[in-house]
Design a protein around this motif. Structure first.
Motif, short mmCIF file in Angstrom:
data_model
loop_
_atom_site.label_atom_id
_atom_site.label_comp_id
_atom_site.label_asym_id
_atom_site.label_seq_id
_atom_site.Cartn_x
_atom_site.Cartn_y
_atom_site.Cartn_z
N GLY A 33 0.69 -1.23 -0.08
CA GLY A 33 0.23 0.01 -0.17
C GLY A 33 0.90 1.33 -0.10
O GLY A 33 0.60 2.26 0.33
N ARG A 34 2.20 1.00 -0.50
CA ARG A 34 3.00 2.35 -0.46
C ARG A 34 3.13 3.02 -2.00
O ARG A 34 2.91 2.19 -2.83
N LYS A 35 3.20 4.18 -1.90
CA LYS A 35 3.35 4.96 -3.21
C LYS A 35 4.74 4.34 -3.85
O LYS A 35 5.70 4.73 -3.27
N PRO A 36 4.83 3.62 -4.98
CA PRO A 36 5.90 3.21 -5.72
C PRO A 36 6.98 4.19 -5.82
O PRO A 36 8.20 4.06 -5.80
N GLY A 37 6.54 5.65 -6.21
CA GLY A 37 7.30 6.70 -6.40
C GLY A 37 8.63 6.79 -5.37
O GLY A 37 9.62 7.19 -5.94
N GLY A 38 8.50 6.68 -4.10
CA GLY A 38 9.38 6.98 -3.35
C GLY A 38 10.53 5.95 -3.15
O GLY A 38 11.50 6.08 -2.37
N TYR A 39 10.34 4.76 -3.79
CA TYR A 39 11.11 3.80 -3.62
C TYR A 39 12.07 3.43 -4.93
O TYR A 39 12.78 2.79 -5.04
N HIS A 40 12.27 4.69 -6.01
CA HIS A 40 13.00 4.51 -7.04
C HIS A 40 14.22 4.44 -6.67
O HIS A 40 15.06 3.80 -7.43
N ARG A 41 14.68 5.41 -5.88
CA ARG A 41 16.06 5.59 -5.50
C ARG A 41 16.67 4.31 -4.95
O ARG A 41 17.96 3.85 -5.31
N ARG A 42 15.94 3.67 -4.00
CA ARG A 42 16.41 2.34 -3.58
C ARG A 42 16.24 1.43 -4.54
O ARG A 42 17.35 0.38 -4.54
N ALA A 43 15.49 1.12 -5.53
CA ALA A 43 15.62 0.26 -6.59
C ALA A 43 16.65 0.46 -7.40
O ALA A 43 17.19 -0.55 -7.55
N SER A 44 17.15 1.74 -7.91
CA SER A 44 18.26 1.81 -8.66
C SER A 44 19.54 1.34 -7.89
O SER A 44 20.49 0.97 -8.47
N GLU A 45 19.72 1.60 -6.55
CA GLU A 45 20.83 1.22 -5.72
C GLU A 45 20.93 -0.22 -5.92
O GLU A 45 21.82 -0.85 -6.34
N LEU A 46 19.66 -0.89 -5.68
CA LEU A 46 19.65 -2.51 -5.78
C LEU A 46 19.95 -3.02 -7.14
O LEU A 46 20.71 -3.84 -7.12
#
Lengths: 258, 253
Positions: free
Chosen positions: B104-117
């Motif tokens: 239920g979280r907005k995916p927008g806030g996780y782009h940075r973490r995703a690109s780190e991974l």
């Protein structure tokens, strides 16, 4: 590259070329053998008739298109909702499935006259027939598309905190999209059959009525011209569905790639 | 219970219609510990993992995660399964963000973490690729990124490299070690590869054949980071030998 390009052009040209050959054979062959116009009109006569009756064609095709598309839209809505009810409400499965299966085994066309008795000569029985014929393929494909999700996907979704609503919108519905577009390809021609049969049975509107009046007057070119209208309509709709698939299913590996 | 215990499995028993899968299983995992569960196939390793995650309930016994008893799908956990189970209509990035969206979280806030991974998993440039455009190893790395997106304090892995060829598998093992040492979380890895278990884990738990019980828990004292050379060290060979003996002893019994 060049070779492949010419090959592609050749392949694309094959079907229209074959079609053209058949038309020419028809045009000159029919006259040569001496088939009268009221048995088999030649292509130029048909196109001429089509052009001459353009406004009538447009009117009747408009009516048929409307009843078909409304029936199809209802089939889509109710079909998906029924599939959802079977999926989410346990007892519904025991009720809905046998009823629908039994109902599907009745040829709907056989009960069409009843609809005239019940609903009269207006658009209602046509929409109802279109809806009933389109319903089953939509329902069956929706059950598969919404229901057959890998258990592992559901496990991961639940562990990530997914509730039923999010799992439905982000997993089940997305999974069902190709099944539903496939269902439309089957349900649309069936809905069209429903509309036309409805028009055969009663009323004075629609391409079904136009074909019947062509038959009464032995106006065979009119029958063929109407068939041409119907073909144009189905071509446009199927084209739209294919376009819709290209947009919605761009993630699918291209089947043409070899 | 010690304060730094992350997972405590207490006399766990699971009985299916077909019989007992695990019986009276107890073990503990410390915070930031990497534990590998090995054993013959069908010994209930995967069942144990599913019970720890709360996806299926135990017949008897209890599981505690940081002193809280597991009573349903647990939060703050990453799960990697044998097949990548990526959604075919989502590209790699969207698949990784799936974890956030399901919560239920907005995916927008996780782009940075995703690109780190993606960087960590050597997947840079493949964010927009669809699963069918990736190799099996790459798909599995996307699955690992998806599991790590929310920095879970517990990572559960069920034979994550089981479907890969031997060479890819070995490389993925080293990559996993690298990713793990960068994100330091507690890991429970189920595997049937003894080499993989010893190479990656701090503790290797050997299970018996069905119904699964604990046969031995072997501490792996090899220094980190471990690499290809570790595979040839006498201590490594000694440890894999010890694990193997414990598994093979069962065939004699």
């Amino acid at each position: 590259m060049m070779w492949k390009h010419t090959q592609n052009i050749r392949r694309a040209a094959e079907a229209p070329f074959a079609f053209l050959v058949i038309l020419i054979l028809w045009e000159y062959g029919a006259g040569f053998i001496g088939v009268p116009e009221y048995i088999l009109p030649v292509p130029t006569d048909i196109v001429g008739k089509f052009w001459q009756t353009l406004t009538i064609q447009a009117h009747h095709l408009g009516v048929t298109a409307a009843t078909t598309m409304i029936g199809l839209a209802m089939a889509l809505l109710i079909g998906v909702l029924l599939a959802m009810s079977v999926l989410y409400i346990r007892p519904m499965k025991a009720i809905v499935l046998p009823i629908l299966a039994a109902f599907n085994s009745i040829p709907k066309i056989a009960i069409a006259p009843l609809f005239v008795i019940w609903f009269g000569l207006g658009v209602e029985p046509k929409i109802l027939l279109a809806f009933l014929l389109g319903l089953f393929p939509v329902f069956v494909n929706s059950i598969t598309g919404l229901g057959e999700i890998e258990p592992d996907v559901l496990d991961l979704a639940r562990l990530a905190g997914g509730n039923e609503l999010r799992i439905f919108t982000k997993v089940r519905l997305m999974n069902a999209v190709p099944y539903i577009t496939d269902a439309i390809k089957v349900a649309f021609p069936l809905a069209l059959v429903g509309s036309i049969v409805g028009e055969f049975i009663g009323g004075n509107n629609g391409v079904g009525y136009l074909i019947l009046s062509g038959q009464f007057n032995m106006d065979t070119p009119l029958v063929f011209a109407t068939l041409l209208s119907i073909t144009l309509f189905t071509t446009v709709v199927i084209g739209l569905v294919v376009f819709l698939e290209r947009v919605l299913l761009k993630w699918r590996p291209s089947r043409r790639k070899r | 219970m010690q304060t730094n215990t992350a997972v405590k499995v207490d006399r766990l028993t699971k009985i299916f219609d077909t019989g007992a899968a695990v019986e009276d299983l107890s073990f503990e995992i410390r915070e930031n510990e990497f534990v590998a569960l090995v054993g013959p196939s069908g010994c209930g390793k995967s069942t144990t993992l599913k019970i720890v995650s709360g996806l299926i309930p135990p017949t008897k016994g209890k599981v505690y995660i940081r002193n809280a008893q597991v009573q349903g799908p647990i939060a703050d956990v990453g799960m990697v399964l044998q097949s990548p189970v990526l959604l075919p209509w989502r590209n790699s990035l969207e698949n990784v963000l799936f974890t956030a969206e399901m919560g239920g979280r907005k995916p927008g806030g996780y782009h940075r973490r995703a690109s780190e991974l993606f960087k960590l998993a050597s997947l840079e440039g493949f964010e927009k690729s669809y699963p069918h455009e990736l190799s099996g190893g790459m798909q599995q790395r996307v699955a690992i990124c998806r599991a790590l997106l929310l920095d879970p304090s517990l990572l559960l892995m069920d034979e994550p490299f089981g479907a890969l060829d031997v060479l890819t598998r070995e490389r993925m093992g080293f990559e996993l070690q690298r990713i793990w040492s960068a994100s330091k979380t507690t890991v429970l890895l189920v595997t049937h590869s003894i080499t993989e278990a010893v190479l990656l884990a701090d503790t290797v738990i050997v299970m018996t054949a069905r119904p699964g019980r604990i046969k031995a828990a072997i501490k792996v004292d090899l220094p980190r980071p471990r690499d290809v050379h570790t595979l040839r060290e006498p201590r490594f060979i000694e440890l894999t030998g010890a694990v193997r003996d414990n598994i093979e002893a069962q065939w004699v019994e």
